[in-house]
Design an enzyme around this catalytic site. Structure first.
Site, PDB file in Angstrom:
ATOM      1  N   TRP A 193      25.022 -43.864 -10.525  1.00 15.91           N
ATOM      2  CA  TRP A 193      25.184 -44.858 -11.587  1.00 15.91           C
ATOM      3  C   TRP A 193      26.658 -44.913 -11.957  1.00 15.91           C
ATOM      4  O   TRP A 193      27.277 -43.873 -12.196  1.00 15.91           O
ATOM      5  CB  TRP A 193      24.361 -44.522 -12.834  1.00 15.91           C
ATOM      6  CG  TRP A 193      24.705 -45.473 -13.940  1.00 15.91           C
ATOM      7  CD1 TRP A 193      24.367 -46.793 -14.014  1.00 15.91           C
ATOM      8  CD2 TRP A 193      25.549 -45.208 -15.067  1.00 15.91           C
ATOM      9  NE1 TRP A 193      24.935 -47.357 -15.125  1.00 15.91           N
ATOM     10  CE2 TRP A 193      25.659 -46.422 -15.795  1.00 15.91           C
ATOM     11  CE3 TRP A 193      26.215 -44.086 -15.547  1.00 15.91           C
ATOM     12  CZ2 TRP A 193      26.416 -46.530 -16.958  1.00 15.91           C
ATOM     13  CZ3 TRP A 193      26.968 -44.186 -16.709  1.00 15.91           C
ATOM     14  CH2 TRP A 193      27.054 -45.403 -17.406  1.00 15.91           C
ATOM     15  N   GLU A 236      21.594 -47.169  -9.271  1.00 15.43           N
ATOM     16  CA  GLU A 236      20.988 -47.571 -10.544  1.00 15.43           C
ATOM     17  C   GLU A 236      21.714 -48.762 -11.166  1.00 15.43           C
ATOM     18  O   GLU A 236      22.904 -48.690 -11.471  1.00 15.43           O
ATOM     19  CB  GLU A 236      21.027 -46.372 -11.509  1.00 15.43           C
ATOM     20  CG  GLU A 236      20.438 -46.674 -12.876  1.00 15.43           C
ATOM     21  CD  GLU A 236      20.441 -45.438 -13.784  1.00 15.43           C
ATOM     22  OE1 GLU A 236      20.970 -44.388 -13.381  1.00 15.43           O
ATOM     23  OE2 GLU A 236      19.932 -45.550 -14.912  1.00 15.43           O
ATOM     24  N   LYS A 238      22.241 -51.933 -14.080  1.00 18.21           N
ATOM     25  CA  LYS A 238      22.231 -52.058 -15.535  1.00 18.21           C
ATOM     26  C   LYS A 238      22.669 -53.474 -15.899  1.00 18.21           C
ATOM     27  O   LYS A 238      23.476 -54.069 -15.183  1.00 18.21           O
ATOM     28  CB  LYS A 238      23.212 -51.025 -16.122  1.00 18.21           C
ATOM     29  CG  LYS A 238      23.095 -50.820 -17.608  1.00 18.21           C
ATOM     30  CD  LYS A 238      23.879 -49.579 -18.036  1.00 18.21           C
ATOM     31  CE  LYS A 238      23.705 -49.323 -19.524  1.00 18.21           C
ATOM     32  NZ  LYS A 238      24.263 -48.047 -19.941  1.00 18.21           N
ATOM     33  N   ASP A 269      15.957 -48.158 -14.289  1.00 16.21           N
ATOM     34  CA  ASP A 269      15.941 -47.478 -15.580  1.00 16.21           C
ATOM     35  C   ASP A 269      15.242 -48.403 -16.565  1.00 16.21           C
ATOM     36  O   ASP A 269      15.601 -49.580 -16.690  1.00 16.21           O
ATOM     37  CB  ASP A 269      17.387 -47.172 -16.011  1.00 16.21           C
ATOM     38  CG  ASP A 269      17.467 -46.390 -17.316  1.00 16.21           C
ATOM     39  OD1 ASP A 269      16.873 -46.836 -18.316  1.00 16.21           O
ATOM     40  OD2 ASP A 269      18.130 -45.334 -17.351  1.00 16.21           O
ATOM     41  N   HIS A 272      17.449 -50.626 -18.842  1.00 12.40           N
ATOM     42  CA  HIS A 272      18.613 -51.310 -18.286  1.00 12.40           C
ATOM     43  C   HIS A 272      18.443 -52.797 -18.053  1.00 12.40           C
ATOM     44  O   HIS A 272      19.136 -53.392 -17.236  1.00 12.40           O
ATOM     45  CB  HIS A 272      19.049 -50.629 -16.986  1.00 12.40           C
ATOM     46  CG  HIS A 272      19.799 -49.365 -17.230  1.00 12.40           C
ATOM     47  ND1 HIS A 272      20.486 -48.691 -16.262  1.00 12.40           N
ATOM     48  CD2 HIS A 272      19.974 -48.650 -18.379  1.00 12.40           C
ATOM     49  CE1 HIS A 272      21.045 -47.619 -16.774  1.00 12.40           C
ATOM     50  NE2 HIS A 272      20.735 -47.567 -18.052  1.00 12.40           N
ATOM     51  N   HIS A 296      13.952 -44.249 -13.841  1.00 11.05           N
ATOM     52  CA  HIS A 296      14.488 -43.516 -14.986  1.00 11.05           C
ATOM     53  C   HIS A 296      13.613 -43.851 -16.178  1.00 11.05           C
ATOM     54  O   HIS A 296      13.639 -44.969 -16.687  1.00 11.05           O
ATOM     55  CB  HIS A 296      15.947 -43.891 -15.256  1.00 11.05           C
ATOM     56  CG  HIS A 296      16.919 -42.989 -14.557  1.00 11.05           C
ATOM     57  ND1 HIS A 296      18.270 -42.997 -14.783  1.00 11.05           N
ATOM     58  CD2 HIS A 296      16.694 -42.006 -13.644  1.00 11.05           C
ATOM     59  CE1 HIS A 296      18.837 -42.060 -14.030  1.00 11.05           C
ATOM     60  NE2 HIS A 296      17.909 -41.455 -13.329  1.00 11.05           N
ATOM     61  N   ASP A 304      20.571 -50.092 -27.244  1.00 15.31           N
ATOM     62  CA  ASP A 304      20.620 -48.737 -26.688  1.00 15.31           C
ATOM     63  C   ASP A 304      19.524 -48.566 -25.646  1.00 15.31           C
ATOM     64  O   ASP A 304      18.381 -48.962 -25.869  1.00 15.31           O
ATOM     65  CB  ASP A 304      20.448 -47.681 -27.780  1.00 15.31           C
ATOM     66  CG  ASP A 304      20.458 -46.295 -27.168  1.00 15.31           C
ATOM     67  OD1 ASP A 304      21.507 -45.929 -26.588  1.00 15.31           O
ATOM     68  OD2 ASP A 304      19.434 -45.600 -27.207  1.00 15.31           O
ATOM     69  N   ASP A 306      18.596 -45.573 -24.257  1.00 17.13           N
ATOM     70  CA  ASP A 306      18.206 -44.186 -23.995  1.00 17.13           C
ATOM     71  C   ASP A 306      17.592 -43.445 -25.170  1.00 17.13           C
ATOM     72  O   ASP A 306      17.991 -42.325 -25.467  1.00 17.13           O
ATOM     73  CB  ASP A 306      19.429 -43.406 -23.494  1.00 17.13           C
ATOM     74  CG  ASP A 306      20.044 -44.026 -22.254  1.00 17.13           C
ATOM     75  OD1 ASP A 306      19.458 -43.873 -21.179  1.00 17.13           O
ATOM     76  OD2 ASP A 306      21.094 -44.681 -22.371  1.00 17.13           O
ATOM     77  N   ASP A 336      15.403 -39.981 -18.598  1.00 19.34           N
ATOM     78  CA  ASP A 336      16.788 -40.303 -18.928  1.00 19.34           C
ATOM     79  C   ASP A 336      16.879 -40.812 -20.366  1.00 19.34           C
ATOM     80  O   ASP A 336      16.657 -41.991 -20.623  1.00 19.34           O
ATOM     81  CB  ASP A 336      17.345 -41.344 -17.947  1.00 19.34           C
ATOM     82  CG  ASP A 336      18.823 -41.617 -18.211  1.00 19.34           C
ATOM     83  OD1 ASP A 336      19.451 -40.812 -18.916  1.00 19.34           O
ATOM     84  OD2 ASP A 336      19.342 -42.635 -17.719  1.00 19.34           O
TER      85      ASP A 336
HETATM   86  C1  RNT Z   1      23.365 -44.876 -17.964  1.00 21.78           C
HETATM   87  C2  RNT Z   1      22.360 -44.520 -16.919  1.00 21.78           C
HETATM   88  C3  RNT Z   1      22.502 -43.175 -16.318  1.00 21.78           C
HETATM   89  C4  RNT Z   1      22.850 -42.106 -17.338  1.00 21.78           C
HETATM   90  C5  RNT Z   1      22.793 -40.703 -16.807  1.00 21.78           C
HETATM   91  C6  RNT Z   1      23.519 -39.768 -17.683  1.00 21.78           C
HETATM   92  O1  RNT Z   1      23.112 -46.072 -18.563  1.00 21.78           O
HETATM   93  O2  RNT Z   1      21.072 -44.704 -17.401  1.00 21.78           O
HETATM   94  O3  RNT Z   1      21.374 -42.859 -15.605  1.00 21.78           O
HETATM   95  O4  RNT Z   1      22.035 -42.187 -18.472  1.00 21.78           O
HETATM   96  O5  RNT Z   1      23.204 -40.678 -15.523  1.00 21.78           O
HETATM   97 ZN    ZN Z   2      19.410 -44.068 -16.200  1.00 22.08          ZN
END
Ligand code: RNT
Ligand code: ZN
Length: 429
Positions: A193, A236, A238, A269, A272, A296, A304, A306, A336
């Protein structure tokens, strides 16, 4: 107040009643439990230290549009603390565990070793820990929290010297993931990523993407001695990050194209995409073309991506899709999220147990039955059964799963975390 543990007899009794209720719908609860128990879930080490890493460089705070907010006491600041905390969390989570680490968790002693020079030996402590506890490792190159990432660009950087540094880091990371695989006798996922992107409208959205393709191609060419059965590469995407609201070079379309033309797999993810966009509908599309993908497991809130994972509709939808497509063995699952405002071990446990719940919940889906109703054109029957499942005695099966796995049933895990907090976390500087 301590949480009252359920007597084992009560758990077993409730389970037997639930087992009968599910059996009436053609669902085998014993089988669901054994299947859930063998599907690996990778625990991310970065929840334990707010994505800080172990490098000695000052100012190694997370950059790249990800941020852990909060200052709850007890954060892990050494590799040993982090591993101890992770192990404590792992003991409270049912199922098969893996651990996911980032390159900036290298332990290089007093010498600082830059990311392009990292070698498997810098992860010797992680590998020893992994072997000792039977927790296989996954890996991530770290393309943030570094002076050469300060401009917001890494693998797509216009400066050839900067770009080559990150290409070397990517190649070095694949070698490390392969060493993990050899150490643990199972493949290691190496997830890429990068934060590359821009806050506002770029005049040139094209060149960075062209450079990014070239950078990945160079990474794979440079490390072509790495066995791609042992180091499984994922990339990955986003949509946006903090400070890259308008443009992210590695977008979903970009990586979909890349993974369809190269041997690596996509990483989806859950946080994302557009705030109203979920990933469950993408699974049956992407898995038509790719054999595997990495998920993820995360929870977005507004901008946000996460937050601590919860047992919510989004999570259930992902696992139900995998179950209904018989695709649970075609995904790799990795947590994640990062929250520094609450007890970090509790954060791990809440998110991981929620994920295990969603997995078990999906395995209790009367898939055959639902799909045959749909094939016969009985839309009302299908919808009625889907609704009915929501009030089935899932809790009793979940408790039995925890009991079988030798992890605390119900809320009693929280007492273990509180005790660890008093004994260990509160004593940290
Ligand atoms: C960031 C990604 C990535 C990170 C980690 C720390 O937006 O989701 O995966 O969260 O690698
Ligand atoms: Zn991620």
């Amino acid at each position: 107040m301590k949480n009252v543990p359920l007597p084992t007899d009560a758990i077993n009794e409730a389970y037997l009643a639930a087992k009968r209720a599910y059996a009436d719908l053609g669902v085998d609860t014993d089988k669901a439990i054994t299947t859930a128990a063998r599907i690996p879930l990778s625990l991310h080490c970065w929840q334990g230290d707010d994505v800080h890493g172990l490098e000695t460089r000052s100012g190694s705070e997370s950059t790249g549009g990800i941020m852990a907010t909060g200052n709850y006491p007890g954060v892990a600041r050494t590799g040993d603390q982090l591993r101890a905390d992770m192990l404590q969390a792992a003991q409270l989570i049912p199922g098969t565990k893996r651990a996911n680490i980032h390159a900036f968790y290298a332990e290089t002693g007093r010498r600082s070793v830059d990311r392009d020079k990292l070698k498997p030996k810098h992860f010797a402590r992680w590998m020893a820990w992994s072997k000792k506890h039977g927790i296989p490792l996954d890996f991530n190159p770290t393309f943030f929290a570094h002076p050469l990432a300060a401009s917001g660009f890494t693998l797509s950087h216009p400066d050839e010297k900067v770009r080559q540094f990150w290409i070397r880091h990517g190649a070095a990371s694949r070698v490390i993931a392969q060493a993990f695989a050899d150490n643990q006798n199972s493949p290691s996922i190496c997830n890429f990523w990068i934060p590359d992107g821009a806050k506002d409208f770029p005049a040139d959205r094209w060149s960075p993407r062209a450079r990014l393709i070239d950078s990945y191609d160079q990474i794979f060419a440079r490390s072509n001695h790495v066995n791609s059965q042992r180091c499984i590469d994922s990339v990955e995407a986003k949509l946006f990050g903090i400070g890259s609201e308008e443009y992210v070079v590695g977008s979903h379309e970009f990586y979909l194209g890349y993974t369809l033309t190269r041997p690596c797999i996509p990483c989806l993810d859950m946080g994302h995409f557009h705030p109203t966009e979920a990933i469950y509908d993408k699974l049956s599309a992407i898995l038509q073309f790719k054999s595997h993908l990495l998920i993820h497991v995360s929870r977005p809130i507004r901008w946000d991506s996460d937050h601590i994972v919860l047992f919510n509709d989004d999570l259930r939808a992902v696992f139900l899709e995998l179950q209904r497509g018989r695709a649970l063995d075609r995904v790799f699952l990795a947590l994640d999220f990062f929250d520094a405002s609450v007890n970090r071990i509790a954060a791990w446990v809440i998110g991981a147990r929620a994920t295990q719940q969603a997995l078990l919940y999906a395995l209790l889906d009367p898939t055959e039955h639902l799909q045959s109703l749909e094939r016969r054109g009985d839309g009302a029957g299908k919808l009625a059964l889907m609704e009915h499942m929501k009030s089935m005695p899932f809790h009793a099966v979940w408790n039995k799963y925890c009991l079988d796995q030798n992890v605390p049933v119900g809320l009693t895990w929280l007492d273990v975390v509180r005790d660890y907090e008093a004994r260990v976390l509160r004593k940290r500087a």
